[in-house]
Design an enzyme around this catalytic site. Structure first.
Site, PDB file in Angstrom:
ATOM      1  N   ILE A   1      -0.622   1.405  -0.322  1.00  0.00           N
ATOM      2  CA  ILE A   1       0.079   1.327  -1.601  1.00  0.00           C
ATOM      3  C   ILE A   1       1.536   1.723  -1.400  1.00  0.00           C
ATOM      4  CG2 ILE A   1      -0.641   3.691  -2.214  1.00  0.00           C
ATOM      5  CD1 ILE A   1      -0.779   2.747  -5.166  1.00  0.00           C
ATOM      6  N   CYS A   2       2.411   1.132  -2.200  1.00  0.00           N
ATOM      7  CA  CYS A   2       3.819   1.495  -2.237  1.00  0.00           C
ATOM      8  C   CYS A   2       4.465   1.303  -0.860  1.00  0.00           C
ATOM      9  CB  CYS A   2       3.949   2.930  -2.748  1.00  0.00           C
ATOM     10  SG  CYS A   2       5.629   3.486  -3.101  1.00  0.00           S
ATOM     11  N   GLY A   3       5.161   2.301  -0.356  1.00  0.00           N
ATOM     12  CA  GLY A   3       5.892   2.171   0.899  1.00  0.00           C
ATOM     13  C   GLY A   3       5.033   1.839   2.089  1.00  0.00           C
TER      14      GLY A   3
ATOM     15  N   THR B   1       2.905  -0.411   2.243  1.00  0.00           N
ATOM     16  CA  THR B   1       2.840  -1.865   2.389  1.00  0.00           C
ATOM     17  C   THR B   1       3.996  -2.364   3.257  1.00  0.00           C
ATOM     18  OG1 THR B   1       4.089  -2.287   0.341  1.00  0.00           O
ATOM     19  CG2 THR B   1       1.681  -2.151   0.163  1.00  0.00           C
TER      20      THR B   1
ATOM     21  N   ALA C   1      -1.160  -2.576  -2.995  1.00  0.00           N
ATOM     22  CA  ALA C   1      -0.765  -2.369  -4.389  1.00  0.00           C
ATOM     23  C   ALA C   1       0.630  -1.777  -4.424  1.00  0.00           C
ATOM     24  CB  ALA C   1      -1.748  -1.434  -5.094  1.00  0.00           C
TER      25      ALA C   1
END
Length: 203
Positions: free
Chosen positions: A104-106, A108, A155
């Site tokens: 999720i977030c960074g 990714t 996500a």
């Protein structure tokens, strides 16, 4: 509870975004999964919210065959250097071994740099955030709250509940109507969803 389930491993590192994985880990633990934290070393780390976490094990000691899932939260460190690149390489090993990964977030962006999003449908905060990594998977970016493709969940930072939905669905904690009701309760505050969960013994 099923004592034979392998643990879920939650990556922890300095500046980790501590709000992004709480729904997932809490409901996995309630379903009988052991959640173990894994960090660069066994030295304590501090989240972006100031929480101090004592890791259960060092990344070098983590093996895919000992895990049900690797969860990679966001962190400022994903965007400020290569400190967390070993976690992306570990994600590659997990996926190669058929063990799922959730980012999720960074995180990714870390997986994009590792090439793990080049041939999988995925999402993140916004498409141009991942495009800045120079990865080759831009055509497979999906405008969605969370995406699962061949064992990899992605996500954006504003979707911790959708992220959790994909995780608990992938591991079979809740399915179908119950999974949908769980999401509606925690994402939409839908009171009718609680009745569905209570009837299923999941409330």
């Amino acid at each position: 509870m099923n004592g034979t389930r392998k643990p879920v491993h939650l990556a922890v590192y300095d500046t980790l975004a501590d709000w992004e994985t709480g729904h997932a880990t809490a409901h996995l633990a309630r379903a009988g999964y052991t959640v173990r934290t894994v960090a660069p070393t066994t030295a304590p780390v501090t989240s972006i919210g100031g929480l101090r976490v004592q890791p259960d094990l060092a990344l070098a000691d983590l093996r895919p065959e000992d895990s049900s899932l690797l969860v990679l939260p966001g962190a400022d460190l994903w965007d400020t250097g290569d400190d967390l690149a070993p976690f992306a390489r570990t994600a590659r090993a997990f996926l190669a071994a058929g063990v799922p990964v959730a980012a999720i977030c960074g995180a990714t962006a870390g997986l994009a740099r590792e090439g793990l999003l080049d041939d999988r449908r995925h999402t993140s905060a916004v498409s141009f955030y991942l495009a800045a990594t120079g990865y080759a998977g831009g055509e497979r970016y999906v405008e969605a709250d969370a995406v699962t493709d061949r064992g990899l969940i992605t996500a954006g930072p504003t979707e911790p509940v959708a992220f959790a939905r994909e995780i608990i669905g992938l591991l079979g904690v809740y399915e179908g109507e119950v999974l949908d009701a769980w999401y509606r309760l925690f994402h939409d505050s839908d009171p009718e969803a609680y009745a569905v969960l209570e009837k299923a013994g999941a409330a």
